[in-house]
Design a protein around this motif. Structure first.
Motif, mmCIF file in Angstrom:
data_model
loop_
_atom_site.group_PDB
_atom_site.id
_atom_site.type_symbol
_atom_site.label_atom_id
_atom_site.label_comp_id
_atom_site.label_asym_id
_atom_site.label_seq_id
_atom_site.Cartn_x
_atom_site.Cartn_y
_atom_site.Cartn_z
ATOM 1 N N VAL A 169 -14.365 -0.962 -32.814
ATOM 2 C CA VAL A 169 -13.802 0.311 -32.385
ATOM 3 C C VAL A 169 -12.372 0.071 -31.917
ATOM 4 N N THR A 170 -11.483 0.852 -32.453
ATOM 5 C CA THR A 170 -10.076 0.764 -32.072
ATOM 6 C C THR A 170 -9.664 2.075 -31.423
ATOM 7 N N VAL A 171 -9.027 1.981 -30.282
ATOM 8 C CA VAL A 171 -8.557 3.152 -29.562
ATOM 9 C C VAL A 171 -7.122 3.420 -29.956
ATOM 10 N N VAL A 172 -6.875 4.579 -30.469
ATOM 11 C CA VAL A 172 -5.522 4.964 -30.897
ATOM 12 C C VAL A 172 -5.020 6.045 -29.945
ATOM 13 N N PRO A 173 -4.091 5.764 -29.080
ATOM 14 C CA PRO A 173 -3.583 6.774 -28.149
ATOM 15 C C PRO A 173 -2.967 7.951 -28.887
ATOM 16 N N ASN A 174 -3.060 9.109 -28.283
ATOM 17 C CA ASN A 174 -2.482 10.306 -28.862
ATOM 18 C C ASN A 174 -0.960 10.305 -28.703
ATOM 19 N N THR A 175 -0.346 10.992 -29.594
ATOM 20 C CA THR A 175 1.087 11.227 -29.426
ATOM 21 C C THR A 175 1.277 12.314 -28.362
ATOM 22 N N ALA A 176 2.487 12.521 -27.981
ATOM 23 C CA ALA A 176 2.765 13.533 -26.953
ATOM 24 C C ALA A 176 2.325 14.907 -27.414
ATOM 25 N N ALA A 177 2.578 15.219 -28.689
ATOM 26 C CA ALA A 177 2.178 16.524 -29.223
ATOM 27 C C ALA A 177 0.661 16.640 -29.266
ATOM 28 N N GLU A 178 -0.019 15.569 -29.702
ATOM 29 C CA GLU A 178 -1.477 15.585 -29.761
ATOM 30 C C GLU A 178 -2.075 15.689 -28.359
ATOM 31 N N GLU A 179 -1.456 14.957 -27.451
ATOM 32 C CA GLU A 179 -1.951 15.002 -26.070
ATOM 33 C C GLU A 179 -1.797 16.398 -25.482
ATOM 34 N N SER A 180 -0.703 17.068 -25.765
ATOM 35 C CA SER A 180 -0.477 18.424 -25.278
ATOM 36 C C SER A 180 -1.485 19.397 -25.883
ATOM 37 N N ALA A 181 -1.737 19.266 -27.205
ATOM 38 C CA ALA A 181 -2.711 20.134 -27.860
ATOM 39 C C ALA A 181 -4.110 19.895 -27.317
ATOM 40 N N TRP A 182 -4.435 18.615 -27.102
ATOM 41 C CA TRP A 182 -5.746 18.277 -26.543
ATOM 42 C C TRP A 182 -5.898 18.866 -25.135
ATOM 43 N N PHE A 183 -4.872 18.753 -24.338
ATOM 44 C CA PHE A 183 -4.924 19.284 -22.971
ATOM 45 C C PHE A 183 -5.112 20.800 -22.992
ATOM 46 N N GLN A 184 -4.437 21.481 -23.902
ATOM 47 C CA GLN A 184 -4.564 22.930 -23.998
ATOM 48 C C GLN A 184 -5.981 23.331 -24.398
ATOM 49 N N GLU A 185 -6.554 22.620 -25.364
ATOM 50 C CA GLU A 185 -7.924 22.904 -25.773
ATOM 51 C C GLU A 185 -8.906 22.595 -24.643
ATOM 52 N N ASP A 186 -8.620 21.501 -23.954
ATOM 53 C CA ASP A 186 -9.512 21.103 -22.866
ATOM 54 C C ASP A 186 -9.535 22.170 -21.771
ATOM 55 N N GLN A 187 -8.384 22.725 -21.462
ATOM 56 C CA GLN A 187 -8.320 23.786 -20.446
ATOM 57 C C GLN A 187 -9.014 25.060 -20.939
ATOM 58 N N LEU A 188 -8.941 25.309 -22.231
ATOM 59 C CA LEU A 188 -9.644 26.460 -22.797
ATOM 60 C C LEU A 188 -11.143 26.295 -22.638
#
Length: 302
Positions: free
Chosen positions: A54-73
């Motif tokens: 298993v390899t962990v690939v950190p999100n980019t800033a844009a992906e992290e922002s989109a993920w955070f928005q979905e998470d708050q939803l």
């Protein structure tokens, strides 16, 4: 992902006692919106290779922002399905996974005995009450569906035997008087529902304790019988053998104590003479003679 839908999509409101059915409804809603990954996966992406690594690939800033928005939803979706008391307790949880894991750990691992008991109690007491049949059928169907969710259908003979035993326990608890409420709560709060024999033992023990302390204390009984209250003891005259007065106030022995309205004409002078001290009017010998004459006249009716 469609973010234009109303956040109030989970049809079941979580009250703290219906975790099983609420979590199922919440999972169905989140999966239909492709948001279930926020419950099971952390923010960074994970890639699994063919060899299982298993390899962990950190999100980019844009992906992290989109993920955070979905998470708050998703967080707002869950918040809208919580009762006010539950929401005020866990609103400080910042991520969906944190909130979900907390609710699952606190409410998901508890025994379903209490909720099953409440459903069976509702099924036992429900009636049409003048409402349309479709309304009654809907209420019954909702209770049946939740009961089936809490007790999934099984063909395992051991599971069936265990549920038959549990049904007997529920029936017994539902038939108890309301005074056994604390005992019922004690039984239902246990991680596993006790057997029928264990519940019967608890009930007999409770009943025995009540019988022990319901009797009158021996000391109180002794005081009541040995030291009667004077106010409650009826007066009794040992001379005339009548109740209502004592020998010291008997009118036969002491005619001068008779009230005026109960006296016969001509008796006042005689009674006053009896009550007058001898040394004021007569000598001792004259007084004794006069007293004998008056008593003889009284007995003769004169």
């Amino acid at each position: 992902m469609d973010t234009s839908s109303s956040p109030r999509l989970i049809p079941i409101q979580f009250s703290g006692n219906n975790y099983a059915i609420w979590s199922k409804a919440a999972k169905t809603t989140l999966c239909s919106k492709a948001l279930w990954t926020h419950i099971k996966l952390p923010s960074p992406k994970t890639v699994t290779a063919e060899d299982g690594s298993v390899t962990v690939v950190p999100n980019t800033a844009a992906e992290e922002s989109a993920w955070f928005q979905e998470d708050q939803l998703v967080l707002s979706l869950l918040h809208s399905s919580l009762e006010a008391s539950i929401l005020s307790t866990y609103i400080h949880k910042d991520t969906v996974k944190d909130l979900w894991d907390t609710l699952e750990g606190i409410y998901g691992n508890l025994s379903n005995s209490s909720r099953i008991y409440e459903i069976k109690k509702s099924l036992h007491s429900i009636n049409q009450g003048g409402q349309p049949f479709n309304r009654l059928l809907g209420d019954l169907s909702a209770l049946w569906a939740e009961l089936d969710e809490l007790r999934l259908v099984s063909t395992d003979s051991a599971v069936i035997t265990q549920r038959n035993e549990q049904d007997k326990v529920y029936t017994l608890l539902l038939s108890l008087d309301g005074t056994y409420g604390d005992l019922v709560h004690h039984v239902l709060r246990q991680s596993e529902l006790p057997s029928l024999n264990e519940v019967c033992m608890l009930i007999k023990r409770e009943e025995g304790g009540r019988n022990l302390f319901q009797g009158k204390p021996e000391l109180a009984h002794f005081r009541k019988t040995s030291f009667p209250s004077k106010e409650r003891t009826p007066f009794f005259c040992e001379h005339c053998k009548k109740s209502g007065h004592t020998k010291a106030k008997c009118w036969i022995l002491h005619p001068h104590l008779r009230p005026q309205k109960f006296r016969e004409p001509g008796t006042q002078v005689r009674e006053r003479a009896l009550a007058t001290p001898s040394h004021d009017m007569f000598s001792d010998e004259e007084y004794k003679t006069l007293k004998q004459l008056i008593q003889s006249a009284s007995e003769s009716g004169y």
